[in-house]
Design a protein around this motif. Structure first.
Motif, PDB file in Angstrom:
ATOM      1  N   ASP A 143     -26.408   5.517 -23.283  1.00  0.00           N
ATOM      2  CA  ASP A 143     -26.834   5.299 -21.899  1.00  0.00           C
ATOM      3  C   ASP A 143     -26.009   4.195 -21.245  1.00  0.00           C
ATOM      4  O   ASP A 143     -25.760   4.221 -20.034  1.00  0.00           O
ATOM      5  CB  ASP A 143     -28.318   4.908 -21.850  1.00  0.00           C
ATOM      6  N   TRP A 144     -25.586   3.230 -22.038  1.00  0.00           N
ATOM      7  CA  TRP A 144     -24.815   2.087 -21.538  1.00  0.00           C
ATOM      8  C   TRP A 144     -23.329   2.397 -21.412  1.00  0.00           C
ATOM      9  O   TRP A 144     -22.700   2.043 -20.420  1.00  0.00           O
ATOM     10  CB  TRP A 144     -24.987   0.890 -22.467  1.00  0.00           C
ATOM     11  N   VAL A 145     -22.774   3.030 -22.452  1.00  0.00           N
ATOM     12  CA  VAL A 145     -21.312   3.061 -22.563  1.00  0.00           C
ATOM     13  C   VAL A 145     -20.684   4.383 -22.151  1.00  0.00           C
ATOM     14  O   VAL A 145     -19.467   4.438 -21.961  1.00  0.00           O
ATOM     15  CB  VAL A 145     -20.863   2.712 -24.007  1.00  0.00           C
ATOM     16  N   LEU A 146     -21.465   5.466 -22.040  1.00  0.00           N
ATOM     17  CA  LEU A 146     -20.897   6.753 -21.658  1.00  0.00           C
ATOM     18  C   LEU A 146     -21.350   7.155 -20.258  1.00  0.00           C
ATOM     19  O   LEU A 146     -22.411   6.761 -19.794  1.00  0.00           O
ATOM     20  CB  LEU A 146     -21.311   7.848 -22.659  1.00  0.00           C
ATOM     21  N   PHE A 163     -13.565  26.499 -22.761  1.00  0.00           N
ATOM     22  CA  PHE A 163     -12.787  25.518 -21.992  1.00  0.00           C
ATOM     23  C   PHE A 163     -13.047  24.101 -22.499  1.00  0.00           C
ATOM     24  O   PHE A 163     -12.110  23.334 -22.764  1.00  0.00           O
ATOM     25  CB  PHE A 163     -13.150  25.631 -20.511  1.00  0.00           C
ATOM     26  N   VAL A 164     -14.314  23.734 -22.667  1.00  0.00           N
ATOM     27  CA  VAL A 164     -14.652  22.387 -23.132  1.00  0.00           C
ATOM     28  C   VAL A 164     -14.174  22.185 -24.572  1.00  0.00           C
ATOM     29  O   VAL A 164     -13.629  21.124 -24.916  1.00  0.00           O
ATOM     30  CB  VAL A 164     -16.169  22.146 -23.028  1.00  0.00           C
ATOM     31  N   ALA A 165     -14.366  23.195 -25.422  1.00  0.00           N
ATOM     32  CA  ALA A 165     -13.920  23.085 -26.819  1.00  0.00           C
ATOM     33  C   ALA A 165     -12.417  22.864 -26.891  1.00  0.00           C
ATOM     34  O   ALA A 165     -11.928  22.039 -27.676  1.00  0.00           O
ATOM     35  CB  ALA A 165     -14.320  24.342 -27.588  1.00  0.00           C
ATOM     36  N   ARG A 166     -11.670  23.592 -26.057  1.00  0.00           N
ATOM     37  CA  ARG A 166     -10.214  23.463 -26.059  1.00  0.00           C
ATOM     38  C   ARG A 166      -9.779  22.079 -25.591  1.00  0.00           C
ATOM     39  O   ARG A 166      -8.888  21.457 -26.183  1.00  0.00           O
ATOM     40  CB  ARG A 166      -9.615  24.544 -25.165  1.00  0.00           C
ATOM     41  N   GLU A 167     -10.412  21.579 -24.528  1.00  0.00           N
ATOM     42  CA  GLU A 167     -10.048  20.260 -24.011  1.00  0.00           C
ATOM     43  C   GLU A 167     -10.418  19.153 -24.996  1.00  0.00           C
ATOM     44  O   GLU A 167      -9.659  18.198 -25.200  1.00  0.00           O
ATOM     45  CB  GLU A 167     -10.736  20.020 -22.667  1.00  0.00           C
ATOM     46  N   ALA A 168     -11.575  19.258 -25.635  1.00  0.00           N
ATOM     47  CA  ALA A 168     -11.981  18.247 -26.617  1.00  0.00           C
ATOM     48  C   ALA A 168     -11.068  18.277 -27.833  1.00  0.00           C
ATOM     49  O   ALA A 168     -10.687  17.223 -28.373  1.00  0.00           O
ATOM     50  CB  ALA A 168     -13.430  18.478 -27.037  1.00  0.00           C
ATOM     51  N   ALA A 169     -10.689  19.478 -28.263  1.00  0.00           N
ATOM     52  CA  ALA A 169      -9.838  19.616 -29.448  1.00  0.00           C
ATOM     53  C   ALA A 169      -8.419  19.125 -29.208  1.00  0.00           C
ATOM     54  O   ALA A 169      -7.674  18.897 -30.167  1.00  0.00           O
ATOM     55  CB  ALA A 169      -9.818  21.072 -29.905  1.00  0.00           C
ATOM     56  N   ALA A 170      -8.025  18.943 -27.942  1.00  0.00           N
ATOM     57  CA  ALA A 170      -6.695  18.421 -27.648  1.00  0.00           C
ATOM     58  C   ALA A 170      -6.581  16.948 -28.016  1.00  0.00           C
ATOM     59  O   ALA A 170      -5.479  16.414 -28.127  1.00  0.00           O
ATOM     60  CB  ALA A 170      -6.369  18.618 -26.167  1.00  0.00           C
ATOM     61  N   HIS A 171      -7.721  16.285 -28.201  1.00  0.00           N
ATOM     62  CA  HIS A 171      -7.717  14.874 -28.603  1.00  0.00           C
ATOM     63  C   HIS A 171      -7.199  14.757 -30.037  1.00  0.00           C
ATOM     64  O   HIS A 171      -7.648  15.474 -30.931  1.00  0.00           O
ATOM     65  CB  HIS A 171      -9.132  14.314 -28.520  1.00  0.00           C
ATOM     66  N   SER A 172      -6.254  13.856 -30.257  1.00  0.00           N
ATOM     67  CA  SER A 172      -5.632  13.729 -31.576  1.00  0.00           C
ATOM     68  C   SER A 172      -5.900  12.378 -32.242  1.00  0.00           C
ATOM     69  O   SER A 172      -5.351  12.105 -33.299  1.00  0.00           O
ATOM     70  CB  SER A 172      -4.116  13.932 -31.458  1.00  0.00           C
ATOM     71  N   GLY A 173      -6.714  11.525 -31.615  1.00  0.00           N
ATOM     72  CA  GLY A 173      -6.989  10.219 -32.197  1.00  0.00           C
ATOM     73  C   GLY A 173      -7.739  10.318 -33.517  1.00  0.00           C
ATOM     74  O   GLY A 173      -8.483  11.270 -33.751  1.00  0.00           O
ATOM     75  N   PRO A 174      -7.580   9.341 -34.411  1.00  0.00           N
ATOM     76  CA  PRO A 174      -8.196   9.409 -35.736  1.00  0.00           C
ATOM     77  C   PRO A 174      -9.688   9.118 -35.753  1.00  0.00           C
ATOM     78  O   PRO A 174     -10.340   9.330 -36.772  1.00  0.00           O
ATOM     79  CB  PRO A 174      -7.427   8.351 -36.534  1.00  0.00           C
ATOM     80  N   TYR A 177     -15.163  10.926 -31.164  1.00  0.00           N
ATOM     81  CA  TYR A 177     -16.604  10.998 -30.936  1.00  0.00           C
ATOM     82  C   TYR A 177     -16.811  12.140 -29.957  1.00  0.00           C
ATOM     83  O   TYR A 177     -16.442  12.047 -28.790  1.00  0.00           O
ATOM     84  CB  TYR A 177     -17.140   9.680 -30.381  1.00  0.00           C
ATOM     85  N   ILE A 178     -17.347  13.245 -30.443  1.00  0.00           N
ATOM     86  CA  ILE A 178     -17.332  14.502 -29.690  1.00  0.00           C
ATOM     87  C   ILE A 178     -18.058  14.387 -28.355  1.00  0.00           C
ATOM     88  O   ILE A 178     -17.573  14.871 -27.333  1.00  0.00           O
ATOM     89  CB  ILE A 178     -17.916  15.640 -30.547  1.00  0.00           C
ATOM     90  N   ASP A 179     -19.225  13.752 -28.345  1.00  0.00           N
ATOM     91  CA  ASP A 179     -19.967  13.652 -27.091  1.00  0.00           C
ATOM     92  C   ASP A 179     -19.184  12.855 -26.050  1.00  0.00           C
ATOM     93  O   ASP A 179     -19.213  13.186 -24.857  1.00  0.00           O
ATOM     94  CB  ASP A 179     -21.334  13.013 -27.339  1.00  0.00           C
ATOM     95  N   GLY A 180     -18.484  11.818 -26.479  1.00  0.00           N
ATOM     96  CA  GLY A 180     -17.636  11.073 -25.557  1.00  0.00           C
ATOM     97  C   GLY A 180     -16.525  11.943 -25.004  1.00  0.00           C
ATOM     98  O   GLY A 180     -16.211  11.885 -23.803  1.00  0.00           O
ATOM     99  N   GLN A 184     -16.022  13.306 -21.016  1.00  0.00           N
ATOM    100  CA  GLN A 184     -14.790  13.053 -20.281  1.00  0.00           C
ATOM    101  C   GLN A 184     -14.269  14.321 -19.606  1.00  0.00           C
ATOM    102  O   GLN A 184     -13.512  14.246 -18.638  1.00  0.00           O
ATOM    103  CB  GLN A 184     -13.707  12.501 -21.223  1.00  0.00           C
ATOM    104  N   VAL A 185     -14.693  15.482 -20.126  1.00  0.00           N
ATOM    105  CA  VAL A 185     -14.221  16.763 -19.601  1.00  0.00           C
ATOM    106  C   VAL A 185     -15.126  17.281 -18.495  1.00  0.00           C
ATOM    107  O   VAL A 185     -14.652  17.755 -17.456  1.00  0.00           O
ATOM    108  CB  VAL A 185     -14.128  17.809 -20.741  1.00  0.00           C
ATOM    109  N   THR A 186     -16.453  17.208 -18.701  1.00  0.00           N
ATOM    110  CA  THR A 186     -17.371  17.835 -17.753  1.00  0.00           C
ATOM    111  C   THR A 186     -18.705  17.087 -17.704  1.00  0.00           C
ATOM    112  O   THR A 186     -19.086  16.424 -18.673  1.00  0.00           O
ATOM    113  CB  THR A 186     -17.633  19.298 -18.156  1.00  0.00           C
ATOM    114  N   GLN A 187     -19.360  17.210 -16.564  1.00  0.00           N
ATOM    115  CA  GLN A 187     -20.740  16.759 -16.431  1.00  0.00           C
ATOM    116  C   GLN A 187     -21.669  17.921 -16.098  1.00  0.00           C
ATOM    117  O   GLN A 187     -22.839  17.722 -15.765  1.00  0.00           O
ATOM    118  CB  GLN A 187     -20.852  15.678 -15.350  1.00  0.00           C
ATOM    119  N   ASN A 188     -21.138  19.128 -16.221  1.00  0.00           N
ATOM    120  CA  ASN A 188     -21.944  20.339 -16.019  1.00  0.00           C
ATOM    121  C   ASN A 188     -22.679  20.651 -17.317  1.00  0.00           C
ATOM    122  O   ASN A 188     -22.340  21.584 -18.046  1.00  0.00           O
ATOM    123  CB  ASN A 188     -21.037  21.503 -15.600  1.00  0.00           C
ATOM    124  N   ILE A 189     -23.659  19.808 -17.633  1.00  0.00           N
ATOM    125  CA  ILE A 189     -24.335  19.879 -18.924  1.00  0.00           C
ATOM    126  C   ILE A 189     -25.835  20.076 -18.726  1.00  0.00           C
ATOM    127  O   ILE A 189     -26.384  19.804 -17.658  1.00  0.00           O
ATOM    128  CB  ILE A 189     -24.099  18.602 -19.760  1.00  0.00           C
TER     129      ILE A 189
END
Length: 311
Positions: A143-146, A163-174, A177-180, A184-189
């Protein structure tokens, strides 16, 4: 043909539970078809062998991805996203506590309401009390940080569009955090209440250490709020120190006040030094994660990919 729904299941010591779960998913009747992606995240039990047996008897398209070692649940889910081809992707736990029929309800709700993401909200959770407490605290932290609606419940049982799965999977950092990534991709949740079943076999591999790592990833990877809090804390401590200095000068000028000794001096020193070390540790966490990312620490390493039941 693109299936209507992909099921992604990260596996970690899942030998006792995965067979029944896969059979239940195979028996589902889904308009447009469905597929299954199994990601073995470094299990050293019989999980891999059982998955290969399931491939031989596959009734639906199944992809089995084998990680070279354990990387973590969120890393494994992102690997599953990369190998999923459905119009929607739902990820669920390997222990049977997320019933596949409830996953279908999430998918139907997402299609009906035109949502990019639907989270499952449990009416009653069949986890240990400390894990339920950790989940509650995690949601309060987010609630505070996202950038999400305040009080919106995030869970690991979610259905996302391709679409969301593809955009999230493009992240390559080690340290994903999936919800983060999703927020970042959508607020249509959206969210809907789902049933949470009891564990049928085995013991959960979820530990307090993993929960702590999740909290750190939530704070450090997707927000600079901890740095702002550190700055605020530093300003507060500096103001307290300046006030104390003014009081000392006032007492000295008026030849008043008690004789301050070694104990009070060391107590104040420890307070200020401890605060500084906490802030330095926080900054070090940011710098360390940036260092590992720049040096190419892998998010996951895929040893092998095996498929069955596909034309």
């Amino acid at each position: 043909m693109t299936p209507a729904l992909s099921f992604v299941i990260p596996l970690y010591y899942s030998a006792e539970t995965i067979t029944a779960l896969v059979k239940e998913i195979e028996e589902l009747d889904i308009e447009g078809g469905h597929e299954l992606v199994l990601v073995n995240d470094g299990s050293r039990d019989a999980t891999a062998g059982i998955c290969r047996e399931l491939l031989r008897d596959a009734q639906i398209p199944i992809t089995f991805v084998n990680h070279a070692r354990n990387f973590g649940e969120h890393n494994a889910v992102l690997t599953g996203y990369r190998h999923a081809s459905g119009a929607f992707v739902v990820n669920l736990d390997d222990d049977g506590q997320n019933p596949p029929a409830e996953a279908v309800r999430l998918w139907q709700h997402a299609r009906r309401e035109g949502l990019d993401v639907v989270y499952g909200h449990y009416s009653r959770k069949e986890h240990a009390w400390w894990r339920n407490l950790g989940s509650w605290l995690t949601n309060r932290i987010t609630d505070w940080v996202l950038d999400k609606p305040k009080g919106f419940y995030l869970s690991s049982f979610r259905c996302v569009s391709a679409f969301v799965a593809r955009e999230a999977a493009a992240h390559s950092g080690p340290y994903p955090y999936i919800d983060g990534l999703i927020l970042q991709v959508t607020q249509n949740i959206g969210a809907m209440e789902v049933h949470h079943a009891g564990r049928t076999a085995g013991q959960s591999g979820y530990t307090f250490r993993r929960l702590l790592r999740l909290w750190v990833s939530t704070f450090v990877n997707f927000s600079v709020m901890p740095l702002r809090l550190a700055t605020l804390l530093g300003l507060v401590m500096a103001a307290v120190g300046l006030t104390g200095l003014l009081v000392v000068f006032y007492l000295w000028a008026n030849n008043r006040g008690p004789d301050y000794g070694w104990g009070s001096l060391m107590g104040a020193l420890l307070v200020f030094s401890g605060t500084q070390l906490v802030m330095l540790g926080l900054i070090g966490e940011y710098v360390g994660r940036m260092f590992l990312t720049v040096n190419g620490r892998p998010q996951s390493v895929v040893r092998s990919v095996e498929r069955a039941g596909q034309a």
